[in-house]
Design a protein around this motif. Structure first.
Motif, short mmCIF file in Angstrom:
data_model
loop_
_atom_site.label_atom_id
_atom_site.label_comp_id
_atom_site.label_asym_id
_atom_site.label_seq_id
_atom_site.Cartn_x
_atom_site.Cartn_y
_atom_site.Cartn_z
N VAL A 25 0.96 -1.23 -0.09
CA VAL A 25 0.26 0.24 0.11
C VAL A 25 1.47 1.35 0.06
O VAL A 25 1.09 2.14 0.85
CB VAL A 25 -0.64 -0.29 1.13
N PRO A 26 1.59 1.91 -1.53
CA PRO A 26 2.62 2.66 -0.81
C PRO A 26 2.17 3.94 -1.07
O PRO A 26 3.03 4.66 -0.67
CB PRO A 26 3.30 2.61 -2.71
N ARG A 27 0.08 4.28 -1.25
CA ARG A 27 0.16 5.48 -1.87
C ARG A 27 -0.80 5.70 -0.75
O ARG A 27 -1.56 7.14 -0.08
CB ARG A 27 -0.65 5.88 -2.68
N SER A 28 -0.59 4.96 0.61
CA SER A 28 -1.34 5.07 1.65
C SER A 28 -0.50 5.70 3.06
O SER A 28 0.32 5.57 2.87
CB SER A 28 -2.33 3.71 2.37
N SER A 29 -1.42 6.60 3.70
CA SER A 29 -0.92 6.76 4.69
C SER A 29 0.15 5.97 5.46
O SER A 29 1.76 6.59 5.25
CB SER A 29 -1.59 7.77 5.87
N GLY A 34 1.98 3.28 4.44
CA GLY A 34 2.33 2.64 3.39
C GLY A 34 4.07 4.28 3.22
O GLY A 34 5.21 4.17 3.24
N GLN A 35 3.11 5.12 3.17
CA GLN A 35 4.61 6.62 3.16
C GLN A 35 5.12 6.32 3.55
O GLN A 35 6.43 7.01 3.71
CB GLN A 35 3.73 8.02 2.48
N SER A 40 7.88 4.03 3.69
CA SER A 40 8.67 4.39 2.90
C SER A 40 10.45 5.34 3.82
O SER A 40 10.81 5.48 2.16
CB SER A 40 8.19 4.36 1.39
#
Length: 213
Positions: free
Chosen positions: A64-68, A70-71, A74
């Motif tokens: 889920v790279p674009r979720s909170s 996930g961010q 990262s």
């Protein structure tokens, strides 16, 4: 090349989880120890917690790279923290535990994965695949939050259960004063390794700037 990075991180997360699973199922609990007690004690090791944290954060960043979440997973500071945690787990094992702990069979296999393979492979990820120039000296301080929470948990759990995961944290054997001193020394090691990581990040960024100039 960029397309291979997610695959590498998926495999690294799977390797960490495999090491945890192998180590867990290789344990044969004593007759007087329940499976629940053994499980709680197993997950009381810093090595297990740090590798579990690494796997969870890597998977969140990839799935889920674009979720909170996930961010957050990262962020370079989070990746740096993970390297510090699994790195310290490996270093402590090599210099303080290897000569007093002699696992065999599948237990040895799991130990090798968690204390050698995962730290080295994740260090390679940080060196060659992670973003540079995003770490600050303040990160060194909040990187201590997880080890500090672990220390409190270890003392509280040990007081209740009489189980301490490491000989240098065993209040019953060496006393509270010695344990607190060892915790302070470990905190220093976290700071030193964190400082080295931040310095290397700064140096690599400066070198890239000079090359472009």
């Amino acid at each position: 090349m960029r397309g291979l990075i997610p695959i590498y991180r998926y495999l690294l997360a799977l390797l960490a989880l495999s090491g945890i699973a192998v180590s867990y199922f290789a344990i044969i609990p004593a007759a007087h120890v329940s499976r629940l007690t053994m499980t709680v004690n197993f997950f009381s090791y810093f090595t297990i917690q740090s590798n579990l944290l690494l796997a969870a954060i890597l998977l969140c960043a990839q799935i889920v790279p674009r979720s909170s979440i996930g961010q957050w997973a990262s962020r370079p500071s989070i990746r740096g923290a993970l390297l510090i945690y699994v790195g310290i787990a490996g270093i402590v094992y090599v210099f303080m535990l290897r000569d007093v702990w002699h696992p065999r069979g599948w237990q040895l296999f799991g130990d090798q994965i968690l204390h050698y393979c995962v730290p080295v492979l994740y260090a390679l990820d940080w060196v060659f695949l992670s973003e540079r120039g995003k770490l600050s000296w303040r990160d060194m301080l909040w990187w201590l939050a997880f080890p500090a929470a672990y220390s409190v948990y270890t003392l509280a759990h040990g007081y209740v259960s009489r189980f301490y995961p490491y000989p240098f944290l065993d209040v019953r054997d060496i006393g509270l004063e010695a344990v607190l001193l060892n915790m302070a020394l470990l905190a220093t090691a976290f700071l030193v390794l964190g400082g080295a990581l931040t310095f290397l990040d700064w140096v690599s960024t400066r070198q890239r700037v000079f090359r472009r100039a």
